[in-house]
Motif scaffolding. Structure first.
Motif, short mmCIF file in Angstrom:
data_model
loop_
_atom_site.label_atom_id
_atom_site.label_comp_id
_atom_site.label_asym_id
_atom_site.label_seq_id
_atom_site.Cartn_x
_atom_site.Cartn_y
_atom_site.Cartn_z
N GLN A 119 -83.37 1.93 -51.66
CA GLN A 119 -84.10 1.96 -50.39
C GLN A 119 -84.00 0.58 -49.74
O GLN A 119 -84.30 -0.43 -50.38
CB GLN A 119 -85.56 2.34 -50.61
N ALA B 133 -87.13 13.83 -41.76
CA ALA B 133 -85.86 13.29 -41.29
C ALA B 133 -86.05 11.95 -40.58
O ALA B 133 -85.29 11.00 -40.80
CB ALA B 133 -85.18 14.30 -40.35
N LEU C 182 -86.94 9.13 -43.11
CA LEU C 182 -85.86 8.67 -43.99
C LEU C 182 -84.64 8.15 -43.26
O LEU C 182 -83.74 7.59 -43.89
CB LEU C 182 -85.44 9.82 -44.92
N ALA C 183 -84.58 8.31 -41.95
CA ALA C 183 -83.38 7.91 -41.20
C ALA C 183 -83.08 6.43 -41.42
O ALA C 183 -83.90 5.56 -41.13
CB ALA C 183 -83.57 8.19 -39.72
N GLY C 184 -81.89 6.14 -41.95
CA GLY C 184 -81.47 4.77 -42.19
C GLY C 184 -82.19 4.07 -43.32
O GLY C 184 -82.09 2.84 -43.46
N ALA C 185 -82.90 4.82 -44.15
CA ALA C 185 -83.73 4.20 -45.19
C ALA C 185 -82.94 3.80 -46.43
O ALA C 185 -83.39 2.97 -47.21
CB ALA C 185 -84.87 5.13 -45.59
N GLU D 233 -79.31 2.61 -48.58
CA GLU D 233 -78.05 1.88 -48.49
C GLU D 233 -77.42 1.80 -49.87
O GLU D 233 -78.09 2.00 -50.89
CB GLU D 233 -78.28 0.47 -47.94
N ALA E 141 -83.84 16.49 -46.36
CA ALA E 141 -83.76 15.20 -45.65
C ALA E 141 -83.30 14.08 -46.57
O ALA E 141 -82.49 13.22 -46.15
CB ALA E 141 -85.11 14.86 -45.03
N SER E 142 -83.77 14.05 -47.81
CA SER E 142 -83.38 12.98 -48.73
C SER E 142 -81.90 13.04 -49.05
O SER E 142 -81.20 12.02 -49.07
CB SER E 142 -84.20 13.07 -50.02
N GLU F 122 -79.78 11.93 -45.99
CA GLU F 122 -79.77 10.48 -45.82
C GLU F 122 -78.93 9.80 -46.90
O GLU F 122 -78.18 8.86 -46.63
CB GLU F 122 -81.21 9.94 -45.83
N ARG G 38 -75.32 10.23 -45.97
CA ARG G 38 -74.92 9.33 -44.89
C ARG G 38 -74.60 7.94 -45.44
O ARG G 38 -73.57 7.34 -45.10
CB ARG G 38 -76.05 9.23 -43.85
N ALA G 39 -75.48 7.43 -46.31
CA ALA G 39 -75.27 6.09 -46.86
C ALA G 39 -74.01 6.04 -47.73
O ALA G 39 -73.24 5.07 -47.66
CB ALA G 39 -76.50 5.68 -47.68
#
Length: 282
Positions: free
Chosen positions: A166, A182, A185-188, A190, A216-217, A220, A223-224
């Protein structure tokens, strides 16, 4: 120290079934059948968040399975990691194959539900640091390690890459609807430094978690992972006319580069709501 003490306690004190509470057994035959009795299949939340990878689950999130996950996560019933990991391994096998698309009943079209050539890289969805400290262990990572061991035992090369973390604090997800989760968690998440290189080295990436609710988890996390893997490829265009790029020191076509730069990311969980099993739109 807390984790070590729980390990010793599990070995010394009489256990009770993590699903129904029956004494002197970690998991009774009935609860074990509920967890692992059905074939894992594809699940989809409604609404389905953008970027959610294909998700396979081992069992519906019913009474016994819910009790098992809570006993392992919140009450430190660490002996449950082995059966939970075996269930997760089944979901990984169902979704990590070369075809990887769901069949008529949401089941994988891969041969016998087994992954194809190459290692499987299990990437756990991270818990908040405060949650890990409060519990004294990281439940998803522990289950992922058990799943990797089960996969290797049955002939599938697999390892756990704990590369997600996180990057900012998030609110407790309990009580939030799908849209709120959503946004929360957006951008949360890396990928840690050097993690992108490990993800780009090759292998089938499977994000793993104990439970999917809104998705949602996992969206995200995907995405990362995709961003880090794509960046690690260090794509460089070498000419507008030829449309060819240098990727990992080799010259490849644009189509090939775009097809592999982000990599195919899939996901597997132990449990999902019953209605997610019923929504297998093809």
């Amino acid at each position: 120290m807390r984790g070590w003490w729980r390990d010793l306690t599990d070995l010394v004190l009489p256990a009770e079934c993590g699903g129904c509470g029956r004494p002197r057994t970690v998991l009774c035959p009935g609860c074990r059948a509920v967890l692992a009795g059905a074939a894992p299949c594809r699940v989809r939340p409604a609404p389905e968040p953008a970027g959610l990878p294909v998700v396979h689950a081992a069992a519906p999130y019913g009474d016994e399975v819910r009790a098992m996950l809570l006993a392992h996560k919140e009450r430190g019933a660490l002996a449950l990691a082995a059966p939970l990991g075996a269930a997760l391994a089944g979901a990984v096998r169902a979704g990590a194959g070369p075809a990887g698309r769901p069949g008529p009943a949401g089941r994988s079209t891969a041969s016998r539900g087994r992954p194809g050539p190459g290692p499987v890289l299990l990437v756990p969805v991270p818990s908040a640091r405060w949650a890990v400290r409060a519990r004294g262990h990281d439940p998803v990572r522990r289950i992922a390690l058990a799943a990797a061991g089960e996969l290797r035992r049955t002939g599938t090369p697999a390892r756990v890459l704990g590369v997600l973390r996180q990057r900012r604090a998030v609110a407790d997800q309990a009580g939030l609807n799908s849209r709120q989760r959503a946004v929360n968690l957006a951008g949360a998440l890396e990928v840690v430094a050097g993690g992108g290189r490990l993800l780009a080295e090759g292998g089938r990436i499977v994000l793993v978690d104990d439970l999917m609710t809104t998705g949602a988890s996992l969206a995200e996390a995907a995405r990362a992972v995709r961003a880090a893997r794509s960046g690690a490829r260090a794509l460089r265009w070498t000419g507008e006319r030829t449309g060819r790029v240098e990727m990992d020191g080799r010259i490849v076509g644009r189509e090939q580069a775009e097809g592999t730069s982000g990599g195919t990311v899939r996901s597997a969980v132990i449990a999902a709501p019953l209605d997610a099993f019923e929504i297998n739109r093809n």
